[in-house]
Scaffold this motif. Sequence first.
Motif, short mmCIF file in Angstrom:
data_model
loop_
_atom_site.label_atom_id
_atom_site.label_comp_id
_atom_site.label_asym_id
_atom_site.label_seq_id
_atom_site.Cartn_x
_atom_site.Cartn_y
_atom_site.Cartn_z
N GLN A 295 -4.97 4.55 -4.67
CA GLN A 295 -3.88 4.11 -3.40
C GLN A 295 -2.92 5.06 -3.36
O GLN A 295 -2.40 5.60 -4.17
CB GLN A 295 -3.39 2.59 -3.85
CG GLN A 295 -4.46 1.60 -3.88
CD GLN A 295 -3.84 0.31 -3.99
OE1 GLN A 295 -2.69 0.44 -4.65
NE2 GLN A 295 -4.54 -0.89 -3.89
N ARG B 176 2.16 2.66 -1.47
CA ARG B 176 1.49 1.36 -1.53
C ARG B 176 1.57 0.81 -2.82
O ARG B 176 1.93 -0.44 -3.26
CB ARG B 176 0.02 1.64 -1.05
CG ARG B 176 -0.76 0.32 -1.13
CD ARG B 176 -2.17 0.13 -0.45
NE ARG B 176 -1.86 0.49 1.09
CZ ARG B 176 -3.11 0.58 1.66
NH1 ARG B 176 -4.44 0.47 1.12
NH2 ARG B 176 -2.97 0.85 3.04
N SER C 282 3.82 -2.59 -3.30
CA SER C 282 3.09 -3.70 -3.64
C SER C 282 3.84 -4.43 -4.95
O SER C 282 3.86 -5.54 -5.01
CB SER C 282 1.69 -3.58 -3.77
OG SER C 282 1.15 -3.01 -2.61
N VAL D 123 1.91 0.28 3.88
CA VAL D 123 2.64 -0.69 2.81
C VAL D 123 1.51 -2.08 3.11
O VAL D 123 1.80 -2.72 3.92
CB VAL D 123 3.87 -1.22 3.29
CG1 VAL D 123 4.51 -2.30 2.27
CG2 VAL D 123 4.88 0.05 3.14
N ASP D 124 0.54 -2.24 2.22
CA ASP D 124 -0.13 -3.21 1.97
C ASP D 124 0.51 -4.38 1.25
O ASP D 124 0.55 -3.98 0.01
CB ASP D 124 -1.51 -2.72 1.53
CG ASP D 124 -2.59 -3.90 1.47
OD1 ASP D 124 -2.32 -5.04 1.85
OD2 ASP D 124 -3.75 -3.38 1.04
N ALA E 134 -3.81 -5.76 -2.68
CA ALA E 134 -2.95 -4.69 -3.02
C ALA E 134 -3.07 -3.99 -4.22
O ALA E 134 -3.12 -4.54 -5.18
CB ALA E 134 -1.66 -4.86 -2.60
#
Length: 211
Positions: free
Chosen positions: A83, A87, A91, A205-206, A211
Amino acid sequence: MPDQPSTLREQRRAETQRTIQAHAVRLFTEHGYDATTVSDVAEAAGVSPMTVYRHFPTKEDLVLVDQNGRLVAERIIASSAAQPLVRRIGSALIDSAATLTRGGQRDDLTAGEQFLLARLRLMISTPALRAKHLDNHYALQQAIVDALGGDAADLDTAFHAHAAASACLAAMHTALVRWAEDDGRTELPDLIAKALAAAFDNDIVDTGPNA
């Protein structure tokens, strides 16, 4: 079971630390940070000033010390290295905030949320704490970099990790200030997610469960 005594000692140490810090934050809130001495905190907690200093080397630490660095690092280590850096970091910051606040209702804050809110107000309103908070900011940034493996020999990798961590923490700080100003009425994880989305892209930005 050779680890049991050590575990019991650690549990007792953690409980003593929580008790001291709870009394400190209460006294600072009620009487003011500058007007409250370490001896006042020790008396309220039923321990000696030496015990207070053993757990909190400075007066500022009585407010600033928390578990957030460990929580964030654990979540980063558990995330996928495939990732994007922001992120993984974002997360982790959101998830650790959810753990610390535990999703309490805004009209009925949990004890943990009330404690965090009191600490944030002290950090914002007390000049000495604002200055010391910068040291904690750098410590959390380094914990994030270490969890990402950014302390490797590759200087470019470390640089990118430091930059991503610094940017994410700046967004989180904005969310924390807003949360304190709102008296905790909004969900802190949601505010952090919104701050990160404002700083980066929504698709970067998950905040979902995977995530």
